[in-house]
Design an enzyme around this catalytic site. Sequence first.
Site, PDB file in Angstrom:
ATOM      1  N   SER A  88       0.796  -1.109  -0.051  1.00 38.47           N
ATOM      2  CA  SER A  88       0.135  -0.014  -0.017  1.00 38.47           C
ATOM      3  C   SER A  88       0.897   1.232  -0.032  1.00 38.47           C
ATOM      4  O   SER A  88       1.753   1.481  -1.027  1.00 38.47           O
ATOM      5  CB  SER A  88      -0.785   0.170   1.185  1.00 38.47           C
ATOM      6  OG  SER A  88      -1.833   0.781   1.056  1.00 38.47           O
ATOM      7  N   ASP A 134      -6.203  -4.902  -1.181  1.00 42.56           N
ATOM      8  CA  ASP A 134      -5.037  -4.305  -0.530  1.00 42.56           C
ATOM      9  C   ASP A 134      -3.929  -5.291  -0.096  1.00 42.56           C
ATOM     10  O   ASP A 134      -4.571  -6.343   0.598  1.00 42.56           O
ATOM     11  CB  ASP A 134      -5.323  -3.567   0.606  1.00 42.56           C
ATOM     12  CG  ASP A 134      -4.224  -2.585   1.385  1.00 42.56           C
ATOM     13  OD1 ASP A 134      -3.501  -3.241   1.877  1.00 42.56           O
ATOM     14  OD2 ASP A 134      -4.388  -1.415   1.271  1.00 42.56           O
TER      15      ASP A 134
END
Length: 356
Positions: free
Chosen positions: A45, A197
């Site tokens: 991320s 994610d």
Amino acid sequence: MAKRAVKRIDLALQGGGSHGALTWGVLDRLLEDERLEIDGISGTSAGAMNAVVLADGLQRGGREGAREALAGFWQAVSAAARFSPIQRSLWDRLIGNDSLDHSPSYLFFENLTQLIAPAYLNPLDINPLRDLVAERIDFARVNACTKVKVFVTATNVRTGRATIFRQPELGVETLMASACLPFLYRAVEIDGEAYWDGGYSGNPALYPLVDDQGCRDLVVVQINPLVRRQLPGSAREILNRLNEITFNSSLIKELRSIQLLHRLIEAEGLELENYRAMRLHLIHCEQEVESLSASSKMNAEWDFLTRLFAQGRAWADAWLAEHFDDIGQRSTFDLDRLFSDTFRPLDGAPDEGGTP
């Protein structure tokens, strides 16, 4: 006078929204120190964003190019956020509160994302961050970079397992996959597979660096608190703590595996047989990150980001002052202490607290 040998390190960078500016500060300080050379970076991320931007700048202009690229990227993030409908409340601005816990727009949007899937809430899949990444990062340069290896983690939605993307396959979509929060955006599709994610399966993934034979010193830059001394009371605090536990769980499991590997190597003398014990280090300041609310990860105001940047630099500066000589010699992150409440001696002897 003989030139001092440069010490090589690998970096593992956690995700955490705008709290990734803490990592920006750490990287800026490490890049400033010419006694160090970064061999590989694993990021998830925001950590992946920092890793890729660093590689782009490093390939273009060396250490200073990397520092400039990181500063320019975070400035662009802050500039883009000025047009977001999600902003701090007037009261929070007046009292200097960095969180968005009392922001009407944030609360409205948060509740809306719990009820409506991204495919319906955002049918055009509008993502300003994707446009910013495509504009700011030259992926041809990143993939051609031989100065640092980059590993980006995303979570395969169907299998639930981590997928590691690396040069020369890095691109806008791989970076967006690593940062795809499922309540905000549709899963990112790459070669027929859907990704969310990377924090759900590796925040960050350590095994690409452990498997890398080129460097034995791994530095984890942790920006999510493992421990909170104060128990959550409100529903929001409970949800925030659950998210922190979820996004730290994969890191804890990998650290536990490394601890067990260390013990096996120690017990069996496997180092002599070319098994290697990774020297592990940690750059983290628990008290400072504990004070940051989860909603402040959505706060990209420049004043807030630069304060986080300064904190990150201070973390790295303090760590270098205390542990630089340990790099290449020994671990400075005590895994036995971290897992002291779960690990028991195999011989049944009591631990320090007297528990068998």
